[in-house]
Design a protein around this motif. Structure first.
Motif, PDB file in Angstrom:
ATOM      1  N   GLY A 178       0.772  -1.231   0.000  1.00 49.82           N
ATOM      2  CA  GLY A 178       0.000   0.000   0.000  1.00 49.82           C
ATOM      3  C   GLY A 178       0.801   1.278   0.000  1.00 49.82           C
ATOM      4  O   GLY A 178       0.264   2.350   0.314  1.00 49.82           O
ATOM      5  N   ARG A 179       2.096   1.206  -0.336  1.00 48.76           N
ATOM      6  CA  ARG A 179       2.875   2.444  -0.446  1.00 48.76           C
ATOM      7  C   ARG A 179       2.468   3.204  -1.720  1.00 48.76           C
ATOM      8  O   ARG A 179       1.885   2.632  -2.634  1.00 48.76           O
ATOM      9  N   ASP A 180       2.825   4.463  -1.762  1.00 46.01           N
ATOM     10  CA  ASP A 180       2.419   5.311  -2.887  1.00 46.01           C
ATOM     11  C   ASP A 180       3.438   5.283  -4.024  1.00 46.01           C
ATOM     12  O   ASP A 180       3.843   6.318  -4.567  1.00 46.01           O
ATOM     13  N   ALA A 218      -6.507  -2.632  -9.462  1.00 43.75           N
ATOM     14  CA  ALA A 218      -6.040  -1.291  -9.825  1.00 43.75           C
ATOM     15  C   ALA A 218      -5.374  -0.587  -8.653  1.00 43.75           C
ATOM     16  O   ALA A 218      -5.726  -0.799  -7.483  1.00 43.75           O
ATOM     17  N   ILE A 219      -4.425   0.268  -8.985  1.00 46.04           N
ATOM     18  CA  ILE A 219      -3.835   1.169  -7.993  1.00 46.04           C
ATOM     19  C   ILE A 219      -4.676   2.440  -7.917  1.00 46.04           C
ATOM     20  O   ILE A 219      -5.427   2.772  -8.819  1.00 46.04           O
ATOM     21  N   ASP A 220      -4.548   3.139  -6.809  1.00 45.50           N
ATOM     22  CA  ASP A 220      -5.173   4.449  -6.660  1.00 45.50           C
ATOM     23  C   ASP A 220      -4.360   5.478  -7.447  1.00 45.50           C
ATOM     24  O   ASP A 220      -3.140   5.347  -7.592  1.00 45.50           O
ATOM     25  N   ALA A 221      -5.021   6.515  -7.919  1.00 49.17           N
ATOM     26  CA  ALA A 221      -4.340   7.544  -8.705  1.00 49.17           C
ATOM     27  C   ALA A 221      -3.195   8.192  -7.944  1.00 49.17           C
ATOM     28  O   ALA A 221      -2.210   8.628  -8.547  1.00 49.17           O
ATOM     29  N   ARG A 222      -3.280   8.226  -6.632  1.00 47.16           N
ATOM     30  CA  ARG A 222      -2.211   8.875  -5.861  1.00 47.16           C
ATOM     31  C   ARG A 222      -0.876   8.146  -6.030  1.00 47.16           C
ATOM     32  O   ARG A 222       0.198   8.743  -5.874  1.00 47.16           O
ATOM     33  N   VAL A 223      -0.914   6.844  -6.357  1.00 49.31           N
ATOM     34  CA  VAL A 223       0.327   6.092  -6.556  1.00 49.31           C
ATOM     35  C   VAL A 223       1.075   6.644  -7.767  1.00 49.31           C
ATOM     36  O   VAL A 223       2.304   6.729  -7.765  1.00 49.31           O
ATOM     37  N   TYR A 224       0.336   7.041  -8.780  1.00 53.15           N
ATOM     38  CA  TYR A 224       0.951   7.673  -9.955  1.00 53.15           C
ATOM     39  C   TYR A 224       1.489   9.055  -9.598  1.00 53.15           C
ATOM     40  O   TYR A 224       2.653   9.379  -9.879  1.00 53.15           O
TER      41      TYR A 224
END
Length: 431
Positions: A178-180, A218-224
């Motif tokens: 769960g890291r960004d 899917a990843i959350d947009a904050r990861v990008y």
């Protein structure tokens, strides 16, 4: 057997469109005749033996190279180099091999054995899942899914098998709990020990897009935004040879940054809060070309007709060549896969390669991987990750075929929207 154009000087005399097609077709032979015998997947490399045209195959299947290879196969069908049925037979064999391959939370390794599906380690700790190579493969497979949309048993099964592989990649697993940020590798033997964060402007935009587009993982947009769009090599803003670069490392890095993600992603009108990607890529190519024209180190051969620094073999091994890491090695894929960004300039280079170097650079599978005039060295190798983008990006310049296919994928459109991209392929933003 595809037509084999062995006479480089005759090719150089062809009109532009005929020459581009001849180069595409000859280069495609790498993926058709030069593929792994057991699986039909793309081999990492092939090596010429002597001057007879006989070659030696590497035993390793390249997952990223296979992604580019299946995109090249679509071009071959569209242009009539192979029949649709022959392509479906090959794709069936490839999908069977990929389906039995060992995967790691759905991700493929960098290299595998085509017959057994077992992983071939790239290095002691890089012995399992490689998320970036997996993203190149998935980009290609989604294009295949779009192109082979017929209502036949063979095409329905092909699409179903692609969906299975696509849905099973656990992109969010590669955030290490769960890291960004996404991490490049994971291994059941070493976990995340390589600890390679994927960030800074590079070839991995497609990896984040695939991760945001995933229907199940899917990843959350904050990861990008917090992960990829970070680090000292993301925002640039400095000028090189009078050309400002919005993103990237000093001088832009190797040219494959403008090729790999954009085999599928159409950079025309593609924008987010960080860059206009068509403008960025054109600037990157101009900087790379300008560096070779200025030629401050005085390398033999460099100039307006001979430029293109990117990752390839060289006299001392393998290196990601760029203006900051330049040892006199020119990689044909660097310029040729840049055709959409600088058409006239690339055609000048293409004709020069054929007329100045002839069969030293032009062989059975298109252009050899690289050459260094300074040291009188010409590669005897072809690499999947260099040959594939030549076929694909040349086709994108001619017809936009792969761009249209990839940008029409519903999941891709959803992923682009999730990351706040603009693109003409998305239509007007929702009110």
């Amino acid at each position: 057997m595809l037509k084999d154009d062995r006479n480089p000087k005759a090719l150089a005399a062809l009109p532009d469109e005929a020459l581009i097609e001849a180069v595409q077709r000859q280069t495609f032979r790498y993926f058709w005749e030069g593929a792994d015998a057991a699986s039909g997947l793309a081999l990492d490399r092939r090596t010429l033996v002597g001057l007879t045209g006989e070659d030696r195959a590497d035993e390793r299947v390249a997952i990223g190279g296979t992604g580019f290879g299946v995109m090249a196969l679509i071009v071959a069908v569209e242009r009539g180099w192979v029949t649709r049925d022959a392509a479906l037979d090959r794709l069936r064999r490839m999908l069977d091999a990929l389906s039995r391959a060992r995967r790691y939370h759905g991700a493929f390794p960098h290299f595998m054995d085509g017959a057994s599906g077992e992983t071939i380690p790239m290095s002691p700790k890089d012995d399992a899942g490689d998320l970036v190579e997996t993203s190149f493969l998935m980009m290609g497979l989604l294009c295949v899914r779009q192109y082979f949309g017929g209502d036949t048993a063979a095409e329905r099964r092909l699409r179903s098998d692609i969906d299975t592989l696509w849905h099973e990649v656990e992109w969010n697993w590669f955030t290490q709990g769960g890291r960004d940020v996404l991490y490049w590798h994971w291994s059941p033997n070493h976990g995340f020990a390589m600890n390679h964060e994927v960030h800074g402007w590079n070839e991995c935009l497609i990896t984040y897009l695939m991760a945001a587009a995933s229907p199940r993982h899917a990843i959350d947009a904050r990861v990008y935004h917090r992960g990829y769009a970070s680090g000292p090599d993301f925002i640039n803003g400095r000028s090189y040879y009078g050309i400002e670069l919005p993103l990237g490392a000093p001088y832009g890095g190797p040219l494959f940054f403008t090729h790999y993600s954009f085999c599928g992603l159409d950079p025309h009108g593609l924008k987010d809060r960080y860059a206009d990607y068509w403008d960025l890529n054109c600037r990157h190519v101009r900087v790379n070309r300008a560096h070779c024209i200025v030629n401050s180190k005085g390398f033999k051969g460099y100039g307006e007709s001979c430029w293109g620094l990117t990752a390839s073999d060289d006299p001392d091994g393998y290196l990601a060549h760029d203006p900051n890491t330049d040892n006199g090695t020119i990689s044909p894929t660097g310029a040729l896969a840049s055709l959409p960004y600088a058409p006239a300039e690339v055609m000048q280079v293409l004709r020069h390669f054929l007329t100045a170097h002839g069969t030293r650079v032009w062989r059975d599978y298109g252009f050899v991987d690289a050459f260094c005039e300074q040291r009188g060295w010409f590669a005897e190798t072809f690499l999947a990750i260099d040959q594939g983008p030549i076929v694909v990006m040349m086709e994108n310049h001619r017809t936009g075929l792969l761009w249209k296919l990839f940008m029409s994928v519903p999941e891709v459109q959803a992923g682009l929207r999730a990351l706040d991209f603009e693109s003409p392929h998305l239509g007007s933003p929702a009110p």
